[in-house]
Design a protein around this motif. Sequence first.
Motif, PDB file in Angstrom:
ATOM      1  N   THR A  60       0.846  -1.210   0.000  1.00 50.99           N
ATOM      2  CA  THR A  60       0.000   0.000   0.000  1.00 50.99           C
ATOM      3  C   THR A  60       0.874   1.250   0.000  1.00 50.99           C
ATOM      4  OG1 THR A  60      -0.128  -0.103   2.419  1.00 50.99           O
ATOM      5  CG2 THR A  60      -1.933  -1.141   1.155  1.00 50.99           C
ATOM      6  N   ARG A  83       2.902  12.560  15.763  1.00 51.24           N
ATOM      7  CA  ARG A  83       1.528  12.043  15.685  1.00 51.24           C
ATOM      8  C   ARG A  83       0.866  12.146  17.054  1.00 51.24           C
ATOM      9  NH1 ARG A  83      -0.598   7.406  12.263  1.00 51.24           N
ATOM     10  NH2 ARG A  83      -2.120   6.230  13.452  1.00 51.24           N
ATOM     11  N   ASN A  87      -4.205   8.754  18.416  1.00 54.02           N
ATOM     12  CA  ASN A  87      -4.419   8.120  17.108  1.00 54.02           C
ATOM     13  C   ASN A  87      -3.765   6.737  17.085  1.00 54.02           C
ATOM     14  OD1 ASN A  87      -5.035   7.640  14.477  1.00 54.02           O
ATOM     15  ND2 ASN A  87      -3.788   9.292  13.618  1.00 54.02           N
ATOM     16  N   HIS A  92       1.010  -5.278  12.328  1.00 50.12           N
ATOM     17  CA  HIS A  92       1.235  -6.102  11.139  1.00 50.12           C
ATOM     18  C   HIS A  92       1.816  -7.444  11.557  1.00 50.12           C
ATOM     19  CE1 HIS A  92       1.050  -1.988   9.742  1.00 50.12           C
ATOM     20  NE2 HIS A  92       0.902  -2.397   8.504  1.00 50.12           N
ATOM     21  N   ARG A 150      -3.335  -6.135  10.329  1.00 47.51           N
ATOM     22  CA  ARG A 150      -3.242  -6.342   8.873  1.00 47.51           C
ATOM     23  C   ARG A 150      -2.089  -7.285   8.539  1.00 47.51           C
ATOM     24  NH1 ARG A 150      -1.766  -4.301   3.773  1.00 47.51           N
ATOM     25  NH2 ARG A 150      -0.025  -2.851   3.945  1.00 47.51           N
ATOM     26  N   SER A 178       1.713   4.855   8.223  1.00 38.72           N
ATOM     27  CA  SER A 178       2.379   5.327   7.010  1.00 38.72           C
ATOM     28  C   SER A 178       3.587   6.165   7.431  1.00 38.72           C
ATOM     29  CB  SER A 178       1.410   6.145   6.173  1.00 38.72           C
ATOM     30  OG  SER A 178       0.794   7.155   6.956  1.00 38.72           O
ATOM     31  N   SER A 216      -4.447   0.865   3.209  1.00 38.20           N
ATOM     32  CA  SER A 216      -5.383  -0.267   3.221  1.00 38.20           C
ATOM     33  C   SER A 216      -6.821   0.163   3.524  1.00 38.20           C
ATOM     34  CB  SER A 216      -4.925  -1.277   4.286  1.00 38.20           C
ATOM     35  OG  SER A 216      -4.890  -0.657   5.561  1.00 38.20           O
ATOM     36  N   ARG A 232     -12.193   3.336   6.332  1.00 32.50           N
ATOM     37  CA  ARG A 232     -11.317   4.026   5.375  1.00 32.50           C
ATOM     38  C   ARG A 232     -11.365   3.243   4.071  1.00 32.50           C
ATOM     39  NH1 ARG A 232      -4.985   4.652   6.724  1.00 32.50           N
ATOM     40  NH2 ARG A 232      -4.988   2.420   6.256  1.00 32.50           N
ATOM     41  N   GLY A 266      -7.634   8.712  12.980  1.00 31.24           N
ATOM     42  CA  GLY A 266      -6.727   9.342  12.028  1.00 31.24           C
ATOM     43  C   GLY A 266      -7.438   9.910  10.810  1.00 31.24           C
TER      44      GLY A 266
HETATM   45  O1  TXA Z   1      -1.935   0.522   4.335  1.00 31.97           O
HETATM   46  C1  TXA Z   1      -1.856   0.808   5.535  1.00 31.97           C
HETATM   47  O2  TXA Z   1      -2.786   0.592   6.333  1.00 31.97           O
HETATM   48  C2  TXA Z   1      -0.553   1.455   6.007  1.00 31.97           C
HETATM   49  C3  TXA Z   1       0.573   0.414   5.892  1.00 31.97           C
HETATM   50  C4  TXA Z   1       1.881   0.922   6.425  1.00 31.97           C
HETATM   51  O3  TXA Z   1       0.178  -0.760   6.521  1.00 31.97           O
HETATM   52  N1  TXA Z   1      -0.687   1.935   7.349  1.00 31.97           N
HETATM   53  C5  TXA Z   1      -1.434   3.024   7.666  1.00 31.97           C
HETATM   54  O4  TXA Z   1      -1.381   3.380   8.994  1.00 31.97           O
HETATM   55  O5  TXA Z   1      -2.069   3.660   6.838  1.00 31.97           O
HETATM   56  P1  TXA Z   1      -1.838   4.838   9.525  1.00 31.97           P
HETATM   57  O6  TXA Z   1      -1.470   4.848  10.963  1.00 31.97           O
HETATM   58  O7  TXA Z   1      -1.235   5.872   8.672  1.00 31.97           O
HETATM   59  O8  TXA Z   1      -3.393   4.802   9.382  1.00 31.97           O
HETATM   60  C6  TXA Z   1      -4.117   3.925  10.220  1.00 31.97           C
HETATM   61  C7  TXA Z   1      -5.509   4.417  10.429  1.00 31.97           C
HETATM   62  C8  TXA Z   1      -5.582   5.718  11.210  1.00 31.97           C
HETATM   63  O9  TXA Z   1      -6.602   6.522  10.625  1.00 31.97           O
HETATM   64  C9  TXA Z   1      -6.005   5.264  12.604  1.00 31.97           C
HETATM   65  O10 TXA Z   1      -6.779   6.237  13.286  1.00 31.97           O
HETATM   66  C10 TXA Z   1      -6.849   4.039  12.286  1.00 31.97           C
HETATM   67  O11 TXA Z   1      -6.175   3.425  11.205  1.00 31.97           O
HETATM   68  N2  TXA Z   1      -6.876   3.075  13.407  1.00 31.97           N
HETATM   69  C11 TXA Z   1      -5.871   2.331  13.881  1.00 31.97           C
HETATM   70  N3  TXA Z   1      -6.290   1.583  14.939  1.00 31.97           N
HETATM   71  C12 TXA Z   1      -7.595   1.858  15.105  1.00 31.97           C
HETATM   72  C13 TXA Z   1      -8.600   1.437  16.027  1.00 31.97           C
HETATM   73  N4  TXA Z   1      -8.339   0.547  16.981  1.00 31.97           N
HETATM   74  N5  TXA Z   1      -9.853   1.964  15.918  1.00 31.97           N
HETATM   75  C14 TXA Z   1     -10.157   2.850  14.922  1.00 31.97           C
HETATM   76  N6  TXA Z   1      -9.235   3.309  14.027  1.00 31.97           N
HETATM   77  C15 TXA Z   1      -7.981   2.818  14.126  1.00 31.97           C
END
Ligand code: TXA
Length: 371
Positions: A60, A83, A87, A92, A150, A178, A216, A232, A266
Amino acid sequence: MSIVHFSRRHSQRRIRTDALRMNSTSILAETTIYPATDATVARAARCLLAGQLVGLPTETVYGLAARGDDANAVNRIFTAKNRPHHNPLILHVATAAEAFTLFADEFVESLRQRAERLSIFWPGPLTMIGPRHPSILDHVTAGGNTVAVRVPDHPVALAVLRELAELAGCVVPVAAPSANLSNYVSPTTARHVFDGLGEHVAMILDGGACRVGLESTIVWMPTDDSPLQVLRSGAISSAELSVAVGEQVVSANSRRETKPDVVAPGQFAKHYSPRTPMLLMREDTRPSSSPGFSGRVLQIIFGPIDDDLPRETANLWSFNPDGKLETAAAALYATLRQADNLRFDLIVVTGCVEDGLGLAIMDRLRRASQK
Ligand code: TXA
Ligand code: MG
């Protein structure tokens, strides 16, 4: 005379300083970015084991990885990205079976069937959010009672995860957002990671440009029998998810026309933003040779730059000259970063049709253009 002399010397010195700076940046890049090989994968796993941060390719976007079972390592992610701690992060792992161990036991009983059906997309660009196992750190979940998990579909990411488990003697989930500074455009090359976070990482593994290019798809798995929700959008659409799970998967609309029951913290309106102001036009808007804005304007469209489009429009780019949305998704963030680097005064983007992958692309463009 002496002023001319001084300014010439001064500018020569400046040129030399700039050259030195560029040199030291490329030396730093060379000592931070490593082509992925067995040896560098092993090195990355050792860095993670020691609690350091590593830039890691996924299909991704690139991730800023840290071992997810070490509070200090996880905290380093928040500091590096600037950050907010509220958030949460995605964990992984290398297999679906490992992923399920990160959910609470009652989840595995009540939701196992739904999760198993969705896991046909793993390894792949899907993140599931379910009730967290008690062993998961608060630092990862931002204190909430759910965890995001993931299995990435990238040979380098999977090799690092396996090597880390081998070294540690047990599965170690890797937290990885990310690898961009908070709110800036996500990275799809190793160099993007270096540009934003080079000084914070022990190393960056170069696994080439990311195949998908968008983060993702995130699905929220409720513990009761209410519908699964996409929080998302991403390369896997809610229609595809619905077919796989055999029930309707609803979308928490990115335009917020309906208020979703849950949100990913996020997913603030403004996100993925270039520094350059950006305007998003309707998909049927034609680019113009005099777009009516002052300053240096870049126009970006979808599809081929046809002969009947105004040739004299100096700064007219396309996300996907071949017309394929997959190409546009893969090029989206690199194009926005390049536009930023060229310091235009304004980026005017003509949108694409909001269908399939177009939904996820428009979601990102809408956020990028938020004031
Ligand atoms: O493709 C992807 O998902 C990438 C690659 C590196 O794996 N990772 C990614 O992570 O986009 P990040 O942290 O940039 O975005 C993750 C999103 C954020 O909007 C965060 O708020 C949400 O996932 N998130 C994570 N854990 C959560 C939870 N327990 N409940 C609700 N939202 C969550
Ligand atoms: Mg992100």
